[in-house]
Design a protein around this motif. Structure first.
Motif, short mmCIF file in Angstrom:
data_model
loop_
_atom_site.label_atom_id
_atom_site.label_comp_id
_atom_site.label_asym_id
_atom_site.label_seq_id
_atom_site.Cartn_x
_atom_site.Cartn_y
_atom_site.Cartn_z
N PRO A 188 -30.83 92.58 42.53
CA PRO A 188 -29.91 91.70 42.46
C PRO A 188 -29.19 91.90 40.60
CG PRO A 188 -31.91 90.45 43.48
CD PRO A 188 -32.12 91.94 42.26
N SER A 189 -28.29 91.90 40.59
CA SER A 189 -28.03 92.26 38.96
C SER A 189 -26.15 92.07 38.93
CB SER A 189 -28.53 93.12 38.29
OG SER A 189 -28.47 94.56 39.11
N ARG A 190 -25.79 92.47 37.51
CA ARG A 190 -23.81 92.66 37.17
C ARG A 190 -24.58 94.35 37.02
NH1 ARG A 190 -20.17 89.50 36.86
NH2 ARG A 190 -19.25 90.59 35.80
N LEU A 191 -23.50 94.67 37.17
CA LEU A 191 -23.23 96.52 37.65
C LEU A 191 -22.03 96.73 36.54
CD1 LEU A 191 -25.04 97.80 40.20
CD2 LEU A 191 -26.13 97.20 37.91
N ALA A 192 -21.71 97.33 35.79
CA ALA A 192 -21.20 98.26 35.14
C ALA A 192 -20.63 99.15 36.75
CB ALA A 192 -21.07 98.38 33.93
N ILE A 193 -18.97 99.32 36.26
CA ILE A 193 -18.07 100.48 37.13
C ILE A 193 -18.29 101.42 36.56
CG2 ILE A 193 -16.26 101.36 39.06
CD1 ILE A 193 -15.21 97.68 38.87
N ASN A 194 -19.28 102.23 37.35
CA ASN A 194 -18.61 103.47 36.30
C ASN A 194 -17.22 104.58 36.74
OD1 ASN A 194 -18.70 106.99 36.20
ND2 ASN A 194 -21.11 106.79 36.42
N PRO A 195 -16.75 105.12 35.47
CA PRO A 195 -15.55 105.94 35.38
C PRO A 195 -15.02 106.20 36.56
CG PRO A 195 -16.52 105.82 33.42
CD PRO A 195 -17.52 105.37 34.70
N SER A 196 -16.11 107.58 36.95
CA SER A 196 -15.92 107.86 38.71
C SER A 196 -15.76 107.66 39.45
CB SER A 196 -16.75 108.84 38.55
OG SER A 196 -17.93 108.32 39.03
N GLY A 197 -15.67 106.02 39.15
CA GLY A 197 -14.89 105.60 40.63
C GLY A 197 -16.40 104.81 41.51
N GLU A 198 -16.76 103.89 42.73
CA GLU A 198 -17.69 104.10 43.11
C GLU A 198 -17.46 102.92 44.32
OE1 GLU A 198 -22.24 103.54 40.73
OE2 GLU A 198 -20.83 101.60 39.38
N ARG A 199 -18.49 102.94 45.20
CA ARG A 199 -18.45 102.12 46.94
C ARG A 199 -19.23 101.38 46.50
NH1 ARG A 199 -14.42 105.44 49.98
NH2 ARG A 199 -13.73 107.26 48.70
N VAL A 200 -19.38 100.14 48.00
CA VAL A 200 -20.09 99.33 48.43
C VAL A 200 -21.53 100.00 47.99
CG1 VAL A 200 -20.77 97.25 50.02
CG2 VAL A 200 -18.12 97.87 48.89
N LEU A 201 -21.65 100.89 49.54
CA LEU A 201 -22.87 101.16 49.28
C LEU A 201 -23.62 101.52 47.58
CD1 LEU A 201 -23.62 103.36 53.00
CD2 LEU A 201 -23.83 100.63 52.04
N ASP A 202 -22.74 102.19 46.74
CA ASP A 202 -23.02 103.04 45.87
C ASP A 202 -23.60 102.03 44.49
OD1 ASP A 202 -22.05 105.71 45.92
OD2 ASP A 202 -20.35 105.35 45.24
N VAL A 203 -23.31 100.84 45.06
CA VAL A 203 -23.79 100.10 44.21
C VAL A 203 -24.84 99.12 44.61
CG1 VAL A 203 -20.86 99.21 42.50
CG2 VAL A 203 -21.89 98.05 44.78
N ILE A 204 -24.70 98.99 45.62
CA ILE A 204 -26.35 98.17 46.85
C ILE A 204 -27.44 99.15 46.27
CG2 ILE A 204 -26.74 97.85 49.20
CD1 ILE A 204 -24.00 96.60 50.16
N ALA A 205 -26.98 100.24 46.34
CA ALA A 205 -28.19 101.50 46.06
C ALA A 205 -28.11 101.16 44.46
CB ALA A 205 -27.49 102.93 45.96
N ARG A 206 -27.65 100.94 43.98
CA ARG A 206 -28.31 100.62 42.12
C ARG A 206 -28.94 99.60 41.99
NH1 ARG A 206 -22.14 101.56 38.49
NH2 ARG A 206 -24.76 100.80 37.16
N ALA A 207 -28.12 98.54 42.77
CA ALA A 207 -28.98 97.50 42.92
C ALA A 207 -30.57 97.50 43.67
CB ALA A 207 -28.66 95.93 43.16
N GLY A 208 -31.29 98.50 44.01
CA GLY A 208 -31.96 98.94 44.49
C GLY A 208 -32.20 98.64 46.36
N GLY A 209 -30.49 98.74 46.68
CA GLY A 209 -30.68 98.31 48.02
C GLY A 209 -31.71 97.25 48.86
N PRO A 210 -31.04 97.26 49.80
CA PRO A 210 -31.41 95.34 50.69
C PRO A 210 -32.69 95.97 51.01
CG PRO A 210 -29.97 97.01 52.58
CD PRO A 210 -29.89 98.49 50.51
N LYS A 211 -33.23 94.55 51.34
CA LYS A 211 -34.59 94.70 51.51
C LYS A 211 -35.30 94.86 52.65
CE LYS A 211 -35.48 91.19 47.17
NZ LYS A 211 -36.31 89.95 47.34
N GLY A 212 -33.91 94.06 54.34
CA GLY A 212 -34.20 94.22 55.42
C GLY A 212 -33.93 95.72 55.56
N THR A 213 -34.07 95.32 56.55
CA THR A 213 -33.37 97.17 57.78
C THR A 213 -32.06 96.82 57.92
OG1 THR A 213 -34.38 96.07 59.91
CG2 THR A 213 -35.92 97.06 58.86
#
Length: 393
Positions: A188-213
């Motif tokens: 869990p964290s605050r993430l800076a948006i990439n200038p190229s644009g990021e989507r919901v799944l992109d930032v979730i992936a940068r946060a390590g992905g979901p713990k559950g299935t």
């Protein structure tokens, strides 16, 4: 005379049993008695209004369109573009100024002693007034502007002092254009948006992905005063829901064990969690121990569900008479039909469903016989006790 007395006793016991058998609450049972016809009572205190539908392959197909209950959730579908990264309060930026020749404002005559014809200013944050400070240029407005716009203003202010000045502005640390990813993610964290644009799944992936299935996970997107929740697997299946994030977005990932309840004439009543994204009624019955051969009525297997208005309308229910968003629907399965087990295998269980198997009519008849036997035995014991008492006298 004795025979007549016994017949009288039996008649009274039989009459009592007949009266009790006609009372719905006379015998213990594992669940409700469901009418064979659809019922929408006019008195809400008498019975909760509901609709009874015979489960068929067509009905199974219609309900499968919303198998995970996604229709009760929101949607992220949007035509928004990728966020444009602009400078904001709290951003740390670096400024480098180049001159065309030595001997200017920033470059001394002994230019050969330097690494190049430029000077790098100390990093600085955009202050609360929205400006940065550049020597000989003064306070430069930065909030809401792109880096090239700040560069152009620095060059314009230094044009009459430096030798053909050129400025390079770079973002060292982004604070104003961040998103927060919280909840059941690995980082869990605050993430800076990439200038190229990021989507919901992109930032979730940068946060390590979901713990559950995936089938246990849900994603809530909060943007300003608006908030929507989407089933995680829907983000994967439907790219239109995987929208671009915007500065200030809060993404909350959480897990929820979807479950169903099995009641009635089955081997093992109880609450069961989903073990996959989809579970059929046949699998649910299997986990509940199957139908009890000595009790179950295979023609009256029911699924109780609060159905969405969209699915109810597709099933032909007149949703106009239902004031609420969700409509109580009972689906009835007939396992004695030739295709009954196929329908059972095709129909998907949904979160919070109740699967109920009613008793066979013969079970209720056996209860009447048991009552008769107990009544006769009780009267016989009373007669024996009275006879013994008379003998002692």
């Amino acid at each position: 005379m004795v025979v007549g007395r016994r017949l009288s006793i039996l008649a009274r016991v039989a009459g009592l049993a007949a009266i009790l058998s006609g009372c719905s609450g006379a015998f213990p049972t594992s669940g409700p008695k469901v009418s064979g016809d659809p019922s929408i009572p006019t008195d809400p205190q008498e019975l909760l209004p509901h609709t009874l539908i015979n489960a068929t392959p067509h009905v199974a197909d219609v309900t499968a369109r919303d198998a995970t209950g996604e229709g009760t959730l929101g949607s992220f579908v949007s035509q928004g573009r990728a966020a444009e990264v602009r400078l904001g309060i709290g951003d740390t930026i670096g400024v480098t100024i180049f001159e065309a020749a030595a001997g200017g404002l920033f470059i001394p005559d002994q230019a050969g002693a330097r690494a190049g014809n430029f000077v790098t200013l100390p990093n600085q944050q955009v202050d609360r007034s929205g400006t940065i400070s550049v020597p000989y240029a003064g306070l430069i407005p930065a909030v809401g502007r792109r880096a090239p716009e700040v560069q152009a203003e620095i060059e314009q202010r230094l044009r009459n002092r430096a030798i053909e000045p050129q400025a390079v502005v770079s973002i060292i640390d982004q604070k104003a254009t961040q998103v927060s990813v919280l909840g059941e993610v690995n980082l869990p964290s605050r993430l800076a948006i990439n200038p190229s644009g990021e989507r919901v799944l992109d930032v979730i992936a940068r946060a390590g992905g979901p713990k559950g299935t995936g089938y246990q996970s849900f994603v809530t997107l909060q943007r300003g005063s608006r908030k929507r929740t989407v089933y995680f697997n829907k983000l994967v299946r439907e790219p239109s829901n995987n929208v671009f994030v915007q500065p200030g977005d809060v993404i909350y990932v959480y897990t929820e064990n979807r479950s169903f309840v099995v009641l009635g004439a089955t081997g093992l009543n109880g609450k069961y969690n989903f073990e996959a994204e989809q579970t059929t009624v046949s699998e649910a019955l299997g986990r509940g121990g199957g139908l009890l051969d000595e009790r179950a009525n295979p023609t009256t297997v029911f699924v109780y569900r609060m159905e969405s208005r969209r699915v109810a309308a597709d099933l032909g229910i007149d949703v106009k008479v239902w004031p609420k968003d969700h409509i109580p629907v009972i689906y009835q399965f007939d396992l004695r039909a030739e295709d009954g087990l196929f329908t059972l295998r095709q129909f998907l269980i949904r979160d919070k469903d109740i699967l109920y198997v009613s008793n066979a009519p013969a079970v209720e008849f056996l209860k009447v016989l048991t009552l008769l036997r107990v009544g006769v035995a009780t009267l016989n014991e009373g007669n024996i006790a009275r006879s013994n008492f008379n003998t002692l006298r």
